[in-house]
Write a protein that holds these residues in place. Structure first.
Motif: not given
Length: 322
Positions: A30-36, A92-99, A109-117, A255-260
């Motif tokens: 699955l691809i998660i993309e925060k935009g288009t 999945n578009l317009y969904e931002k990966v948070l962690n 994988i936690e996103t702005s909408k849900t979680k994935y494994l 870089f903050d996301f990579l370090k996190k």
């Protein structure tokens, strides 16, 4: 909850290529993309043309047909979004990966909408999201732009363009030709050698004839509502009237996301640690693909030389599964 073989963060050309390679090898993804789809390309200047020819931008051996020797932004959008549509890629578009975190052998994988494994994660987020800031007074004014799309808003305005890269030169030439009074403030002693070879003589000639003013070996030090202040090559402080500042100073990976996510970053350029043969980071089964691999050295990786990352990563994943 379903456990994916691969979760891909970013639907740029390299992220799409990773998905195509995964599908070819019967791996769930699955691809998660925060935009288009190909969001960075969508945000490029409207009339941008690539340095590369079409065949060097192809992915998965799918022909890229272009009417011009160097394809433009719209052709690239049609090509990559067309592939996603025709191949029915899982995105999945317009969904931002948070962690991204790892629990034993499984990533959460936690996103702005849900979680994935997922068993494996590929980060292919490029570098276009975070401007390389000048960090000077006035940079937060509304007149300052770190992204340039088209010249029309700047007609008959006094424009300062910061930098001498491709984006700086394109902005300077396009706004000049729409009637702007253009001044370039450049840290270096000349226009960058990396500027497209068919554009470089144009900007140099416009500077030489005085149509565009350029201050070399100079540095912008303050931005005000109606002017800018800079230090010229003699160390003198100058002030010129100004309506807009186009700060084309480049962009950085998140870089903050990579370090996190636990990825080690090395040196002044914050180069992510990864195996050059598999693209696997210091976190087992967490991979990097595309421009994000270069850290601050964003000139190291392009579509044409990072297309191979997809095959390298999927080969590593399959090998680990055996």
């Amino acid at each position: 909850m379903e456990i994916l073989d691969i979760l891909i963060i970013g639907a740029g050309p390299i992220g799409l290529n990773c998905a195509l390679e995964a599908g070819k090898n019967n791996l769930s993804y699955l691809i998660i993309e925060k935009g288009t789809i190909v969001n960075s390309l969508y945000n490029y200047p409207l009339y941008m043309r690539f340095f590369s020819t079409a065949e060097k931008l192809e992915i998965a051996e799918i022909p890229f047909i272009s009417a011009a020797p160097k394809p433009g932004r719209q052709e690239a959008l049609e090509y990559y979004q067309g592939i996603a549509r025709q191949k029915n890629l899982n995105i999945n578009l317009y969904e931002k990966v948070l962690n991204v975190s790892k629990n034993d052998e499984i990533f959460e994988i936690e996103t702005s909408k849900t979680k994935y494994l997922a068993k494996n994660v590929i980060i292919s987020t490029g570098f276009y999201d975070i401007p390389n800031m000048l960090n000077i007074p006035g940079e937060n004014l509304e007149k300052v732009r770190h992204y340039y799309t088209e010249p029309y808003p700047y007609a008959q305005q006094k424009i300062v363009v910061v930098g001498s890269s491709n984006s700086s030169v394109d902005a300077a030439l396009e706004t000049y030709r729409k009637g702007a009074e253009v001044t370039m403030i450049i840290r270096h002693s000349e226009i960058s050698e990396n500027v497209k070879y068919w554009v470089k003589p144009d900007i140099e000639n416009r500077i030489s004839e005085g149509s565009i003013t350029a201050y070399f070996n100079s540095e912008l030090i303050e931005i005000k509502e109606n002017c800018v202040i800079f230090r010229n090559e003699n160390g003198e402080i100058q002030e010129i009237e100004n309506d807009f500042v186009l700060a084309m100073t480049g962009y950085l990976p998140d870089f903050d996301f990579l370090k996190k996510a636990g990825i080690n970053l090395q040196g002044d350029c914050l180069n992510p640690v990864y195996n050059s043969e598999t693209m696997e980071t210091n976190i087992p089964k967490l991979y990097l693909a595309g421009v994000v691999c270069g850290g601050k050295d964003t000139h190291l990786w392009f579509i044409e030389n990072s297309r191979i990352h997809a095959e390298m990563i999927v080969k590593s994943i399959i090998t680990k599964q055996r």
